[in-house]
Design an enzyme around this catalytic site. Structure first.
Site, PDB file in Angstrom:
ATOM      1  N   TYR A 113       0.819  -1.211   0.000  1.00  0.00           N
ATOM      2  CA  TYR A 113       0.000   0.000   0.000  1.00  0.00           C
ATOM      3  C   TYR A 113       0.859   1.271   0.000  1.00  0.00           C
ATOM      4  O   TYR A 113       0.622   2.176  -0.805  1.00  0.00           O
ATOM      5  CB  TYR A 113      -0.957  -0.017   1.192  1.00  0.00           C
ATOM      6  CG  TYR A 113      -2.096   0.961   1.052  1.00  0.00           C
ATOM      7  CD1 TYR A 113      -3.163   0.687   0.216  1.00  0.00           C
ATOM      8  CD2 TYR A 113      -2.092   2.167   1.746  1.00  0.00           C
ATOM      9  CE1 TYR A 113      -4.203   1.581   0.070  1.00  0.00           C
ATOM     10  CE2 TYR A 113      -3.128   3.062   1.617  1.00  0.00           C
ATOM     11  CZ  TYR A 113      -4.182   2.771   0.777  1.00  0.00           C
ATOM     12  OH  TYR A 113      -5.194   3.665   0.631  1.00  0.00           O
TER      13      TYR A 113
ATOM     14  N   GLU B  63       2.121   6.240  -7.258  1.00  0.00           N
ATOM     15  CA  GLU B  63       1.137   7.204  -7.737  1.00  0.00           C
ATOM     16  C   GLU B  63       1.660   8.627  -7.585  1.00  0.00           C
ATOM     17  O   GLU B  63       1.467   9.473  -8.464  1.00  0.00           O
ATOM     18  CB  GLU B  63      -0.171   7.044  -6.962  1.00  0.00           C
ATOM     19  CG  GLU B  63      -0.888   5.727  -7.226  1.00  0.00           C
ATOM     20  CD  GLU B  63      -2.100   5.553  -6.336  1.00  0.00           C
ATOM     21  OE1 GLU B  63      -2.677   6.574  -5.896  1.00  0.00           O
ATOM     22  OE2 GLU B  63      -2.486   4.395  -6.062  1.00  0.00           O
TER      23      GLU B  63
END
Length: 334
Positions: free
Chosen positions: A258, A265
Site C-alpha cells: 500500500y 502514484e
C-alpha cells in the site's frame, strides 16, 4: 508421578508416587462406584493437582458416589462443581427459556427476500474482479520474464483496457457500501477508488507522454498484487468460508504494497506536472474582470497532499482491520 489408574469390575484403582501428607511416598486407594461406569477414565495432571474424570454408563442421578454407604474419609465433595437434581432442572429450564427467547427475537427480525440474490451478486462481483486482476498480474509477470525492462515502456498499451474495466467496475464498491450491501466503511472505499481512477483516467488516460513511463508498470503491478488476495477473501466470506492463510495474506500483504503503491502514484503525478504546465491542459481561465487562471499543476500539487493524507487514512483503517482479524483473541470469562 506416573499415576497408574484403572477401572475393573466397577472399581477405580489408583496408585502413584508423589509428595503428600506422608512426604515422598507411594499413595494408593480404591473406589467402588454405586452404579456401572465406563472402564476408561480420563486423567489430566497439572502442577497442583490430578483430575480424574469417570463417565457414567447411564445418565441418571445417583443416591451417592460409592457403593458403601459410609463415605471414605479421604473423599470430600467439591461444592464449586456440585450439582444436585433440582439445580440441574433449573439449569435445563434456563437453557430452554434462552432458546425460546432466541427464537422469538429471530422471528421478529424480518427476513430479507433478496438475501440470496444479494449474496450471488457479491460473489459474482468479487469473482469477476479477481479474474480481471489475475489476468493483469499474470500478463505483466510473463512479459517481465520475457522482455525484461523493455516491458516497462508498453505496459499501459498492453494492460490499460483490462485496468479500465476493473477500476470502472470498482465504483460499485462505493455503491455497495452506500446501500448497505457490505459493512465496509464508506470513506476508505471512496479514497481508494477515486484515488486510483484519478491517476488512471486523468493522468495516464489523457497524457500520451505518461503512458510510456516505467512508473506505470509499478502502479499497475502493486494494484494487482493487492487485489489478488482481497477479492477472493471477500468472495469466500460471502459463503461463510474462512481460509486462514488467505486471511493472513489479505491483512498482511498491504503493509508493504500500500505505501509502495501510494509512492508510485505520487511519482506519476510529479512526472506529469511539467507536461500539464507545458500543454495547459485542464487549466481553467476565468472571464474578465477577474482575469485569473486556475492552473491544473497547482491542483495536482494540492492533490499530492491529499494523496498522502488518504494513504494515512486507509493505512489506519487497514491496520485496525488487521488487529481485529489477526490480533490475539480475548478469552471469554466463564
Amino acid at each position: 508421578q506416573n499415576p497408574d489408574i484403572t477401572i475393573t469390575d466397577n472399581v477405580l484403582h489408583f496408585r502413584a508416587q508423589g509428595h503428600g501428607a506422608k512426604g515422598d511416598n507411594i499413595y494408593e486407594f480404591e473406589i467402588e462406584f454405586l452404579e456401572p461406569v465406563e472402564p476408561k477414565p480420563v486423567c489430566r495432571m497439572t502442577q497442583r493437582q490430578l483430575n480424574i474424570t469417570v463417565q457414567k454408563k447411564e445418565s441418571n442421578w445417583w443416591e451417592r458416589l460409592t457403593k458403601q454407604e459410609k463415605r471414605p474419609l479421604f473423599l470430600a465433595p467439591d461444592f464449586d462443581r456440585w450439582l444436585d437434581e433440582s439445580d440441574a432442572e433449573m439449569e435445563l429450564k434456563e437453557k430452554e427459556e434462552e432458546k425460546i427467547n432466541k427464537v422469538k427475537i429471530e422471528s421478529r427480525v424480518p427476513k430479507d427476500p433478496f438475501k440470496h440474490l444479494k449474496k450471488g451478486y457479491l460473489i459474482m462481483y468479487n469473482l469477476v474482479q479477481f479474474l480481471g486482476f489475475s489476468w493483469i498480474f499474470v500478463n505483466m509477470t510473463v512479459r517481465l520474464f520475457i522482455l525484461g525492462k523493455d516491458s516497462f515502456y508498453d505496459t499501459f498499451h498492453t494492460i490499460s483496457d483490462m485496468m479500465y474495466f476493473c477500476q470502472t467496475l470498482a465504483l460499485m464498491e462505493i455503491m455497495n457500501s452506500l446501500i448497505g450491501l457490505v459493512r465496509s466503511p464508506l470513506i476508505p472505499s471512496v479514497v481508494q477508488v477515486f484515488g486510483r481512477n484519478f491517476v488512471l483516467f486523468v493522468i495516464l488516460g489523457t497524457l500520451e507522454e505518461m503512458q510510456s513511463k516505467p512508473v506505470v508498470f509499478f502502479i499497475f503491478y502493486f494494484w494487482s498484487i493487492t487485489e489478488l488476495f482481497r477479492y477472493p477473501y471477500y468472495m469466500l466470506s460471502c459463503i461463510g468460508i474462512e481460509w486462514k492463510p488467505l486471511t493472513w495474506l489479505r491483512y498482511t500483504v498491504w503493509i508493504p504494497l500500500y505505501p509502495l503503491g501510494g509512492l508510485a502514484e505520487a511519482v506519476c503525478i510529479v512526472q506529469s506536472i511539467p507536461i500539464f504546465s507545458e500543454t495547459g491542459k485542464f487549466s481553467l481561465g476565468l472571464p474578465n474582470p477577474l482575469n485569473v487562471t486556475i492552473q491544473f499543476p497547482f491542483v495536482l500539487q494540492i492533490y499530492l497532499i491529499a494523496l498522502f493524507l488518504g494513504v494515512f487514512v486507509n493505512f489506519r483503517h487497514l491496520y485496525k482491520q488487521r488487529k481485529q482479524h489477526l490480533g490475539p483473541k480475548k478469552r471469554k470469562m466463564k
